[in-house]
Write a protein that holds these residues in place. Structure first.
Motif, PDB file in Angstrom:
ATOM      1  N   THR A  63       0.802  -1.227   0.000  1.00 50.84           N
ATOM      2  CA  THR A  63       0.000   0.000   0.000  1.00 50.84           C
ATOM      3  C   THR A  63       0.834   1.276   0.000  1.00 50.84           C
ATOM      4  N   ALA A  64       2.049   1.226   0.596  1.00 50.39           N
ATOM      5  CA  ALA A  64       2.806   2.472   0.758  1.00 50.39           C
ATOM      6  C   ALA A  64       4.273   2.347   0.356  1.00 50.39           C
ATOM      7  N   GLY A  65       4.642   1.268  -0.334  1.00 49.88           N
ATOM      8  CA  GLY A  65       6.041   1.062  -0.702  1.00 49.88           C
ATOM      9  C   GLY A  65       6.623   2.191  -1.517  1.00 49.88           C
ATOM     10  N   GLY A  66       5.823   2.740  -2.459  1.00 57.02           N
ATOM     11  CA  GLY A  66       6.312   3.807  -3.327  1.00 57.02           C
ATOM     12  C   GLY A  66       6.640   5.078  -2.565  1.00 57.02           C
ATOM     13  N   ILE A  67       5.757   5.475  -1.671  1.00 54.85           N
ATOM     14  CA  ILE A  67       5.970   6.711  -0.920  1.00 54.85           C
ATOM     15  C   ILE A  67       7.121   6.563   0.067  1.00 54.85           C
ATOM     16  N   VAL A  68       7.294   5.351   0.612  1.00 54.64           N
ATOM     17  CA  VAL A  68       8.418   5.108   1.521  1.00 54.64           C
ATOM     18  C   VAL A  68       9.732   5.182   0.756  1.00 54.64           C
ATOM     19  N   LEU A  69       9.781   4.604  -0.428  1.00 55.67           N
ATOM     20  CA  LEU A  69      10.989   4.677  -1.247  1.00 55.67           C
ATOM     21  C   LEU A  69      11.330   6.127  -1.576  1.00 55.67           C
ATOM     22  N   LEU A  70      10.322   6.927  -1.928  1.00 55.24           N
ATOM     23  CA  LEU A  70      10.561   8.345  -2.213  1.00 55.24           C
ATOM     24  C   LEU A  70      11.127   9.042  -0.978  1.00 55.24           C
ATOM     25  N   ALA A  71      10.550   8.762   0.191  1.00 55.49           N
ATOM     26  CA  ALA A  71      11.040   9.367   1.431  1.00 55.49           C
ATOM     27  C   ALA A  71      12.487   8.989   1.693  1.00 55.49           C
ATOM     28  N   VAL A  72      12.828   7.727   1.472  1.00 51.70           N
ATOM     29  CA  VAL A  72      14.187   7.244   1.712  1.00 51.70           C
ATOM     30  C   VAL A  72      15.179   7.893   0.746  1.00 51.70           C
ATOM     31  N   VAL A  73      14.820   7.978  -0.525  1.00 53.22           N
ATOM     32  CA  VAL A  73      15.707   8.581  -1.526  1.00 53.22           C
ATOM     33  C   VAL A  73      15.971  10.051  -1.183  1.00 53.22           C
ATOM     34  N   LEU A  74      14.922  10.779  -0.818  1.00 56.81           N
ATOM     35  CA  LEU A  74      15.087  12.185  -0.438  1.00 56.81           C
ATOM     36  C   LEU A  74      15.948  12.318   0.817  1.00 56.81           C
ATOM     37  N   HIS A  75      15.684  11.496   1.799  1.00 54.08           N
ATOM     38  CA  HIS A  75      16.396  11.548   3.074  1.00 54.08           C
ATOM     39  C   HIS A  75      17.886  11.289   2.873  1.00 54.08           C
ATOM     40  N   ASN A  76      18.185  10.227   2.176  1.00 56.70           N
ATOM     41  CA  ASN A  76      19.568   9.842   1.910  1.00 56.70           C
ATOM     42  C   ASN A  76      20.292  10.893   1.064  1.00 56.70           C
ATOM     43  N   GLY A  77      19.647  11.333  -0.010  1.00 60.88           N
ATOM     44  CA  GLY A  77      20.271  12.311  -0.909  1.00 60.88           C
ATOM     45  C   GLY A  77      20.532  13.644  -0.240  1.00 60.88           C
ATOM     46  N   LEU A  78      19.573  14.133   0.527  1.00 54.88           N
ATOM     47  CA  LEU A  78      19.760  15.395   1.233  1.00 54.88           C
ATOM     48  C   LEU A  78      20.830  15.263   2.311  1.00 54.88           C
ATOM     49  N   GLY A  79      20.951  14.070   2.908  1.00 54.51           N
ATOM     50  CA  GLY A  79      22.019  13.838   3.881  1.00 54.51           C
ATOM     51  C   GLY A  79      23.386  13.991   3.242  1.00 54.51           C
ATOM     52  N   TYR A  80      23.575  13.385   2.073  1.00 50.64           N
ATOM     53  CA  TYR A  80      24.837  13.546   1.349  1.00 50.64           C
ATOM     54  C   TYR A  80      25.116  15.016   1.048  1.00 50.64           C
ATOM     55  N   LEU A  81      24.126  15.688   0.481  1.00 49.26           N
ATOM     56  CA  LEU A  81      24.304  17.067   0.021  1.00 49.26           C
ATOM     57  C   LEU A  81      24.563  18.027   1.179  1.00 49.26           C
ATOM     58  N   LEU A  82      23.713  17.969   2.196  1.00 46.91           N
ATOM     59  CA  LEU A  82      23.844  18.900   3.314  1.00 46.91           C
ATOM     60  C   LEU A  82      25.064  18.575   4.171  1.00 46.91           C
ATOM     61  N   GLY A  83      25.416  17.305   4.280  1.00 49.79           N
ATOM     62  CA  GLY A  83      26.625  16.941   5.017  1.00 49.79           C
ATOM     63  C   GLY A  83      27.864  17.511   4.353  1.00 49.79           C
ATOM     64  N   TYR A  84      27.915  17.426   3.025  1.00 50.42           N
ATOM     65  CA  TYR A  84      29.061  17.967   2.278  1.00 50.42           C
ATOM     66  C   TYR A  84      29.183  19.472   2.490  1.00 50.42           C
ATOM     67  N   TRP A  85      28.072  20.183   2.301  1.00 52.47           N
ATOM     68  CA  TRP A  85      28.138  21.642   2.365  1.00 52.47           C
ATOM     69  C   TRP A  85      28.275  22.158   3.787  1.00 52.47           C
ATOM     70  N   ALA A  86      27.814  21.404   4.771  1.00 59.03           N
ATOM     71  CA  ALA A  86      28.047  21.802   6.164  1.00 59.03           C
ATOM     72  C   ALA A  86      29.545  21.837   6.450  1.00 59.03           C
ATOM     73  N   ALA A  87      30.264  20.824   5.963  1.00 58.37           N
ATOM     74  CA  ALA A  87      31.709  20.783   6.162  1.00 58.37           C
ATOM     75  C   ALA A  87      32.417  21.870   5.366  1.00 58.37           C
ATOM     76  N   ARG A  88      31.999  22.079   4.125  1.00 61.04           N
ATOM     77  CA  ARG A  88      32.661  23.091   3.289  1.00 61.04           C
ATOM     78  C   ARG A  88      32.446  24.501   3.827  1.00 61.04           C
ATOM     79  N   LEU A  89      31.214  24.772   4.291  1.00 61.25           N
ATOM     80  CA  LEU A  89      30.934  26.105   4.832  1.00 61.25           C
ATOM     81  C   LEU A  89      31.715  26.369   6.115  1.00 61.25           C
ATOM     82  N   LEU A  90      32.090  25.306   6.812  1.00 62.36           N
ATOM     83  CA  LEU A  90      32.904  25.444   8.015  1.00 62.36           C
ATOM     84  C   LEU A  90      34.388  25.264   7.711  1.00 62.36           C
ATOM     85  N   ARG A  91      34.737  25.470   6.436  1.00 64.01           N
ATOM     86  CA  ARG A  91      36.118  25.560   5.963  1.00 64.01           C
ATOM     87  C   ARG A  91      36.904  24.266   6.102  1.00 64.01           C
ATOM     88  N   GLN A  92      36.228  23.153   5.915  1.00 61.97           N
ATOM     89  CA  GLN A  92      36.915  21.866   5.883  1.00 61.97           C
ATOM     90  C   GLN A  92      37.363  21.561   4.457  1.00 61.97           C
TER      91      GLN A  92
END
Length: 336
Positions: free
Chosen positions: A240-269
């Motif tokens: 019933t909800a596999g599609g929406i869960v997959l979308l949530a997971v893809v967004l969660h994982n992808g934003l984690g990569y992106l925001l983790g990278y830029w958090a470090a770069r903005l703090l001059r790493q």
């Protein structure tokens, strides 16, 4: 699967330990390559043979304890030396881990208007510590593997405090959260096995060196069993909800990569530290999240973690290839 970089001519460890690390590294690379396929097979087995999977469900905390014990066996005291030598990137990584992913999880749950149990599951995934397979992905990506090992270890040791606290704070409006029981569960399933493995490594290092190549496969087998158990109890939710869960997971994982990278770069790493932070933040200990969700809430609440387990290894492999191929473009110095 906490895997330090392969030994070099400057490796201070004894030759036998260095050889064991090299064998473990080869084994870990093979394991992380086939891991997504094995997890997909485990998910399919749990879905089509739910009776077997449900009989395994009562042992999920044991599977996780074995995984964490294996992680502890891979650790050595020098893995924690970076806390003193390079505290800033570790502090940035651990804070980003416990700030970005929980808040992004909550944001996705609200944005997608997820049903209550699934919303709690997504938030719990975000509140978990870093995933152990991130260390192998960091190595494959030519990021800072030693930094990755330390970040994973520190976030794991802090999990009994932060995971229940964040789950209570962010998911408490969805379902009642017993933070005390959750913290005690994490201590039993994570903290004690990890410390136990580390102590045994200190006491019987030579013996442990001989079995290091098998440890990544212990993690793979353990998480596969957790996925079978979780999926077998969530077959209706998957339909019933596999599609929406997959979308949530893809967004969660992808934003984690992106925001983790830029958090470090903005703090001059530097570039390598930023890539390491990106991988650490985006990849979660989904086995822990799934076990906690199934025991504290319901099998449906564990579904996001089960799907995250599959997805973040697939995406991590792709991200590693991208980072590895773009290394020359950024002229990364591997010694920094």
């Amino acid at each position: 699967m906490s895997t330090p970089p392969p030994p070099t001519t400057t490796d201070p460890r004894p030759p036998a330990a260095s050889t064991a690390r090299t064998s473990e590294d080869r084994s870990a690379r093979i394991a992380v390559t086939v891991f997504p396929a094995l997890i997909l097979a485990a998910a399919a087995f749990g879905f089509f043979v739910p009776s077997v999977g449900q009989s395994l469900a009562q042992y999920t905390s044991i599977y996780l304890g074995v995984i964490m014990f294996a992680m502890g066996l891979t650790l050595t005291l020098p893995d924690f030396a970076l806390v003193v030598k390079r505290p800033l990137p570790i502090l940035i990584g651990v804070i980003a881990q416990y700030v970005i992913m929980p808040l992004v999880g909550l944001g996705i749950a609200v944005l997608l208007q997820l049903p209550t149990e699934l919303a709690v599951g997504v938030i719990l995934v975000g509140s978990a510590p870093g995933g152990t397979s991130s260390n192998v992905i960091a190595y494959l990506a030519k990021a800072d593997t030693a930094l990755s090992v330390t970040m994973t270890s520190i976030s794991t040791l802090l999990a009994p405090l932060f995971t229940p606290m964040l789950t209570l704070l962010l998911a408490g409006s969805y379902l009642p959260v017993n933070a005390g029981d959750m913290a005690l569960s994490i201590v039993k399933m994570v903290l004690i096995p990890v410390i136990g493995g580390l102590v045994i490594r200190l006491i019987a290092g030579k013996l442990v060196d001989k079995i290091l190549p098998a440890l990544p496969w212990v993690s793979v087998a353990g998480i596969s069993l957790v996925v079978i158990a979780v999926v077998s109890g969530s077959t209706e939710a998957i339909v019933t909800a596999g599609g929406i869960v997959l979308l949530a997971v893809v967004l969660h994982n992808g934003l984690g990569y992106l925001l983790g990278y830029w958090a470090a770069r903005l703090l001059r790493q530097g570039e390598r530290a930023a890539r390491t932070t990106s991988i650490e933040v985006g990849m979660q200990n989904s086995g822990l999240a799934a076990t906690l969700a199934a025991s504290a809430f319901s099998p449906t609440a564990a579904l996001p973690a089960a799907i995250f387990s599959i997805w973040h290894n697939l995406s991590g492999a792709v991200l590693a290839m991208y980072y590895r191929r773009s290394g020359d473009k950024h002229q990364i110095d591997p010694t920094t």
